[in-house]
Design an enzyme around this catalytic site. Structure first.
Site, PDB file in Angstrom:
ATOM      1  N   HIS A   1       3.928   1.521   2.402  1.00 13.92           N
ATOM      2  CA  HIS A   1       5.143   0.823   1.979  1.00 13.92           C
ATOM      3  C   HIS A   1       5.832   1.596   0.847  1.00 13.92           C
ATOM      4  O   HIS A   1       7.056   1.723   0.816  1.00 13.92           O
ATOM      5  CB  HIS A   1       4.808  -0.585   1.473  1.00 13.92           C
ATOM      6  CG  HIS A   1       4.042  -1.429   2.445  1.00 13.92           C
ATOM      7  ND1 HIS A   1       2.758  -1.869   2.193  1.00 13.92           N
ATOM      8  CD2 HIS A   1       4.363  -1.908   3.670  1.00 13.92           C
ATOM      9  CE1 HIS A   1       2.344  -2.598   3.216  1.00 13.92           C
ATOM     10  NE2 HIS A   1       3.295  -2.632   4.131  1.00 13.92           N
TER      11      HIS A   1
ATOM     12  N   CYS B   1       2.874  -8.625  14.884  1.00 13.02           N
ATOM     13  CA  CYS B   1       4.122  -7.873  14.683  1.00 13.02           C
ATOM     14  C   CYS B   1       5.350  -8.738  14.935  1.00 13.02           C
ATOM     15  O   CYS B   1       6.472  -8.230  14.967  1.00 13.02           O
ATOM     16  CB  CYS B   1       4.159  -6.616  15.540  1.00 13.02           C
ATOM     17  SG  CYS B   1       3.806  -6.816  17.276  1.00 13.02           S
TER      18      CYS B   1
ATOM     19  N   CYS C   1      -2.084  -5.811  22.072  1.00  8.01           N
ATOM     20  CA  CYS C   1      -0.984  -5.187  21.333  1.00  8.01           C
ATOM     21  C   CYS C   1      -1.509  -3.856  20.795  1.00  8.01           C
ATOM     22  O   CYS C   1      -2.559  -3.837  20.121  1.00  8.01           O
ATOM     23  CB  CYS C   1      -0.534  -6.087  20.181  1.00  8.01           C
ATOM     24  SG  CYS C   1       0.556  -5.264  18.993  1.00  8.01           S
TER      25      CYS C   1
ATOM     26  N   LYS D   1      -8.209  -2.103   6.448  1.00  7.43           N
ATOM     27  CA  LYS D   1      -9.111  -2.782   5.507  1.00  7.43           C
ATOM     28  C   LYS D   1     -10.561  -2.597   5.914  1.00  7.43           C
ATOM     29  O   LYS D   1     -11.448  -2.428   5.075  1.00  7.43           O
ATOM     30  CB  LYS D   1      -8.775  -4.275   5.452  1.00  7.43           C
ATOM     31  CG  LYS D   1      -7.563  -4.616   4.611  1.00  7.43           C
ATOM     32  CD  LYS D   1      -7.409  -6.121   4.509  1.00  7.43           C
ATOM     33  CE  LYS D   1      -6.240  -6.496   3.625  1.00  7.43           C
ATOM     34  NZ  LYS D   1      -6.083  -7.976   3.517  1.00  7.43           N
TER      35      LYS D   1
ATOM     36  N   HIS E   1       0.847  -1.184   0.000  1.00 10.42           N
ATOM     37  CA  HIS E   1       0.000   0.000   0.000  1.00 10.42           C
ATOM     38  C   HIS E   1       0.891   1.247   0.000  1.00 10.42           C
ATOM     39  O   HIS E   1       2.125   1.138  -0.030  1.00 10.42           O
ATOM     40  CB  HIS E   1      -0.998  -0.005   1.164  1.00 10.42           C
ATOM     41  CG  HIS E   1      -0.374  -0.116   2.529  1.00 10.42           C
ATOM     42  ND1 HIS E   1       0.520   0.813   3.037  1.00 10.42           N
ATOM     43  CD2 HIS E   1      -0.531  -1.044   3.520  1.00 10.42           C
ATOM     44  CE1 HIS E   1       0.875   0.473   4.253  1.00 10.42           C
ATOM     45  NE2 HIS E   1       0.276  -0.662   4.578  1.00 10.42           N
TER      46      HIS E   1
ATOM     47  N   LYS F   1      -6.203   5.989  10.549  1.00 14.26           N
ATOM     48  CA  LYS F   1      -5.196   4.990  10.233  1.00 14.26           C
ATOM     49  C   LYS F   1      -5.692   4.097   9.106  1.00 14.26           C
ATOM     50  O   LYS F   1      -6.873   3.750   9.043  1.00 14.26           O
ATOM     51  CB  LYS F   1      -4.906   4.139  11.476  1.00 14.26           C
ATOM     52  CG  LYS F   1      -3.744   3.185  11.318  1.00 14.26           C
ATOM     53  CD  LYS F   1      -3.460   2.456  12.626  1.00 14.26           C
ATOM     54  CE  LYS F   1      -2.291   1.483  12.479  1.00 14.26           C
ATOM     55  NZ  LYS F   1      -1.997   0.780  13.743  1.00 14.26           N
TER      56      LYS F   1
ATOM     57  N   CYS G   1       3.173 -11.478  20.177  1.00 12.58           N
ATOM     58  CA  CYS G   1       2.185 -11.004  19.202  1.00 12.58           C
ATOM     59  C   CYS G   1       2.586 -11.503  17.821  1.00 12.58           C
ATOM     60  O   CYS G   1       3.634 -11.119  17.296  1.00 12.58           O
ATOM     61  CB  CYS G   1       2.114  -9.476  19.210  1.00 12.58           C
ATOM     62  SG  CYS G   1       1.051  -8.806  17.904  1.00 12.58           S
TER      63      CYS G   1
ATOM     64  N   HIS H   1      -1.954  -4.019  16.833  1.00 14.02           N
ATOM     65  CA  HIS H   1      -2.863  -4.975  16.196  1.00 14.02           C
ATOM     66  C   HIS H   1      -4.172  -5.184  16.940  1.00 14.02           C
ATOM     67  O   HIS H   1      -5.044  -5.933  16.476  1.00 14.02           O
ATOM     68  CB  HIS H   1      -2.134  -6.315  15.996  1.00 14.02           C
ATOM     69  CG  HIS H   1      -0.988  -6.228  15.043  1.00 14.02           C
ATOM     70  ND1 HIS H   1       0.293  -5.935  15.453  1.00 14.02           N
ATOM     71  CD2 HIS H   1      -0.948  -6.344  13.689  1.00 14.02           C
ATOM     72  CE1 HIS H   1       1.090  -5.902  14.397  1.00 14.02           C
ATOM     73  NE2 HIS H   1       0.367  -6.137  13.326  1.00 14.02           N
TER      74      HIS H   1
END
Length: 489
Positions: free
Chosen positions: A20, A130, A145, A292, A17, A289, A127, A148
């Protein structure tokens, strides 16, 4: 001098995305600058994919695929995405490659021989999202976490540990001697505070893990994904001459891995530590943030299809200064493209070349002969010096990794040329003072050459078109549209 530039390697449990792409485009842009300065053979740019993780195993299972074909398909997708948006890397590393396994084993053996690995029992939280061991103090108010939003798994197993605590003083000394070990300063201060709070030994293996690189002395244990992943930089580095001038670009969330664990591993193995590491910030999309579930994850390929690769590069890297956090909006991106690229730089080039064809029959205008008593000549000399100073400032921004400032300098150069064009109106001036109008065209052409020089780094696919329009010492090229205006939606 050599320059080795890297991005973090990316997990292949999902597709790329714009987050990145932001880091990878930044690395590519810096690599282009240093290639221009040092020569192509003196710069090596590495990126790649991180594949030896549990989240990859889970993603393959969710997709209903066997792990190996899944990895091949996904790594190819990442590699092709970077190529398709105009990123020119020198190597693309995959952590499942034999060359990487060989390097990992060689470095692990050195650390083991140094007495810095021992077997012990790990009890704590892990986790999978990550791929990180967490402390209770790392969790949010719900015991999740923070990244996540899931509760980590309670783990109790026999692992191998790395004596990270042994290197606390050496790491602090390293930061003292080398301020560029981590930039910007606020990230360096965070890591220094973390080290000063006391380092603990870390688990570096997982017994019975489904996928990964086995320890060279105990095949029942797979190497912890982060310990393996960091070594990719050594796998992909051509030689020690490049390694002596390493720049790691990374996200601010992985500074502890790169600036605490990684240098400690290298010291233990007797390998020189990186010279520079730079942690960039994150951006939200319209204030939220990327997620999806929110449907706001944006593909760089989708943006490139509509606006072009150079627009994606400029649009992302000009959001906020590299190293800070910021926000992305489609409306802002669209506005920048139409106003500053299509309506700014693109329109400027087209107007100037059209006017030179109309009034000078396409001949490249010459600077006036030297005449210190001529006021117009003195103005031209000063302007030429100012433009040259602008290029010096642009180069300084690039060396400081101030990418947004470099982009603004390019736009500033275009605005100065547009101001000159609109103030002098050479199409009117030509009727009464053709020599004066010719000098205005010469000044404008000098601005265009400077913009084209900057564009070789910032607008690499557009720059050749610019130089073609600028032409040679005798004639300018044909006018053309550098950036088509984009419609809303």
């Amino acid at each position: 001098m050599k320059k080795f530039i890297t991005t973090p390697i990316y997990y292949v449990n999902d597709v790329p995305h714009i987050g990145h792409a932001y880091c990878t485009l930044a690395a590519d842009t810096l690599a282009r600058y240093w290639r221009q300065k040092l020569g192509k053979e003196s710069v090596f740019f590495l990126t790649g994919t991180d594949e030896n993780s549990q989240k990859t195993v889970d993603a393959a299972a969710a997709a209903g695929e066997e792990i190996v074909p899944y990895l091949e398909s996904m790594s190819a997708r990442w590699k092709n995405t970077w190529k398709n948006i105009g990123i020119e890397f020198d190597d693309f590393i995959r952590t499942t490659e034999k060359r990487h396994h060989k390097t990992v084993h060689a470095i692990l053996n050195k650390i083991h021989e140094a007495g810095d690995i021992y077997k012990g029992k790990y009890e704590g939280l892990y986790c999978t999202g990550c791929e990180t061991f967490l402390k209770p103090s790392d969790l949010d108010e719900n015991g999740h976490c923070p990244d996540h939003k899931k509760a980590p798994k309670a783990v109790e197993e026999e692992n191998y540990f790395f004596r990270l605590s042994k290197y606390q003083d050496q790491l602090l000394e390293l930061f003292t001697k080398n301020p560029k070990l981590l930039e910007p300063e606020k990230r360096r201060n965070e890591v220094i505070s973390f080290i000063k709070a006391g380092l603990e030994d870390i688990s570096i293996s997982r017994e019975g893990a489904e996928f990964g690189i086995p320890l060279p002395w105990d095949e029942n244990h797979k190497i912890y994904v982060w310990f393996d992943a960091l070594i990719n930089y050594r796998t992909g580095c051509p030689n020690d001459e490049f390694w002596s001038n390493t720049l790691h670009l990374l996200g601010k969330d992985i500074t502890r891995f790169h600036c605490v664990i990684w240098p400690a591993m290298l010291i233990s193995a007797g390998i020189e530590t990186p010279t520079e590491e730079f942690a960039h910030g994150f951006f939200t999309v319209d204030g939220e943030k990327m997620s999806k579930s929110l449907g706001n994850v944006i593909s760089p390929l989708d943006l490139a299809t509509k606006y072009g690769n150079d627009a994606v590069r400029i649009g992302l890297l000009s959001l906020f200064e590299f190293g800070n956090d910021g926000d992305f909006s489609q409306e802002q991106f669209h506005d920048l493209y139409n106003k500053k690229l299509a309506g700014g730089i693109g329109n400027l080039f087209n107007r100037v070349i059209v006017l030179i064809h109309k009034f000078l029959d396409g001949q490249t205008p010459e600077w006036a002969p030297m005449n210190p008593e001529n006021e117009e000549w003195v103005t031209m000399v000063r302007e030429k010096q100012d433009v040259q100073n602008d290029l010096v400032l642009f180069n300084q921004y690039m060396e400081d990794k101030s990418l947004r400032s470099a982009i603004e300098e390019m736009f500033y150069e275009a605005s100065k040329a547009n101001l000159l064009l609109n103030e002098k109106e050479p199409w009117k001036l030509f009727k009464t003072d053709p020599k004066g109008a010719t000098q205005v065209f010469a000044r404008l052409l000098f601005h265009l050459k400077t913009i084209a020089k900057m564009s070789e780094i910032l607008l690499p696919e557009t720059a050749p078109k610019m130089w073609k329009m600028i032409g040679d010492e005798k004639r300018v090229g044909e006018a053309g549209i550098l950036f088509q205006r984009a419609e809303e939606g």
